[in-house]
Design an enzyme around this catalytic site. Structure first.
Site, PDB file in Angstrom:
ATOM      1  N   ILE A 178       0.793  -1.049   0.084  1.00  0.00           N
ATOM      2  CA  ILE A 178      -0.252   0.087  -0.160  1.00  0.00           C
ATOM      3  C   ILE A 178       0.804   1.316  -0.024  1.00  0.00           C
ATOM      4  O   ILE A 178       0.192   2.479   0.315  1.00  0.00           O
ATOM      5  CB  ILE A 178      -0.920   0.073   1.186  1.00  0.00           C
ATOM      6  CG1 ILE A 178      -0.314   0.006   2.465  1.00  0.00           C
ATOM      7  CG2 ILE A 178      -1.889  -1.168   1.073  1.00  0.00           C
ATOM      8  CD1 ILE A 178      -0.948   0.311   3.824  1.00  0.00           C
ATOM      9  N   LEU A 189       3.623   3.925   1.405  1.00  0.00           N
ATOM     10  CA  LEU A 189       4.071   4.543   2.781  1.00  0.00           C
ATOM     11  C   LEU A 189       2.741   4.997   3.362  1.00  0.00           C
ATOM     12  O   LEU A 189       2.708   6.357   3.228  1.00  0.00           O
ATOM     13  CB  LEU A 189       5.278   5.291   2.552  1.00  0.00           C
ATOM     14  CG  LEU A 189       6.500   4.828   2.525  1.00  0.00           C
ATOM     15  CD1 LEU A 189       7.708   5.604   2.530  1.00  0.00           C
ATOM     16  CD2 LEU A 189       6.919   3.758   3.658  1.00  0.00           C
ATOM     17  N   HIS A 190       1.938   4.211   3.538  1.00  0.00           N
ATOM     18  CA  HIS A 190       0.470   4.881   4.214  1.00  0.00           C
ATOM     19  C   HIS A 190       0.574   3.941   5.406  1.00  0.00           C
ATOM     20  O   HIS A 190       0.876   2.719   5.533  1.00  0.00           O
ATOM     21  CB  HIS A 190      -0.668   4.700   3.288  1.00  0.00           C
ATOM     22  CG  HIS A 190      -0.419   5.315   2.277  1.00  0.00           C
ATOM     23  ND1 HIS A 190      -0.505   6.930   1.936  1.00  0.00           N
ATOM     24  CD2 HIS A 190      -0.102   4.924   0.670  1.00  0.00           C
ATOM     25  CE1 HIS A 190      -0.493   7.278   0.853  1.00  0.00           C
ATOM     26  NE2 HIS A 190      -0.077   6.250  -0.038  1.00  0.00           N
ATOM     27  N   ALA A 191      -0.183   4.622   6.504  1.00  0.00           N
ATOM     28  CA  ALA A 191      -0.479   3.919   7.934  1.00  0.00           C
ATOM     29  C   ALA A 191       0.715   3.210   8.559  1.00  0.00           C
ATOM     30  O   ALA A 191       1.746   3.917   8.743  1.00  0.00           O
ATOM     31  CB  ALA A 191      -1.853   3.298   7.768  1.00  0.00           C
TER      32      ALA A 191
END
Length: 97
Positions: free
Chosen positions: A12, A14-16
């Site tokens: 995904i 560099l998210h969450a």
């Protein structure tokens, strides 16, 4: 200037969670690391908000940098280069965290 070219392996980007793992690793180095896309403006890699808002997607080529003038005290360029290599491994998913 110590610089490391690498890529984002997380599905995904560099998210969450992936961003949090990376930012934590950067913070643990104690070094002023920046991250940027090719021809992009650098952002503070110690800031979760800045990293998440840059939209670093899976497979995105990124550059990690530390400006020598930002090193302080006993921080050295070889130390910075080793840190960037380790952070590259985090982004590439080759280092367990």
């Amino acid at each position: 200037m110590p610089e490391q070219k690498t890529f984002v392996a997380a599905e995904i980007g560099l998210h969450a969670r992936a961003a949090a793992v990376f930012v934590r690793a950067v913070t643990e180095t104690g070094l002023p690391v920046t991250i940027r896309k090719h021809n992009g403006a650098p952002v503070d890699a110690r800031s979760l908000l800045e990293v998440m808002t840059e939209d670093f997607d899976q497979g995105c080529e990124v550059y990690l940098n530390i400006a020598p003038e930002d090193l302080s005290g006993d921080q050295t360029i070889p130390m910075a280069e080793r840190a960037l290599f380790a952070l590259s491994a985090v982004l590439e998913g080759t280092q367990a965290r």
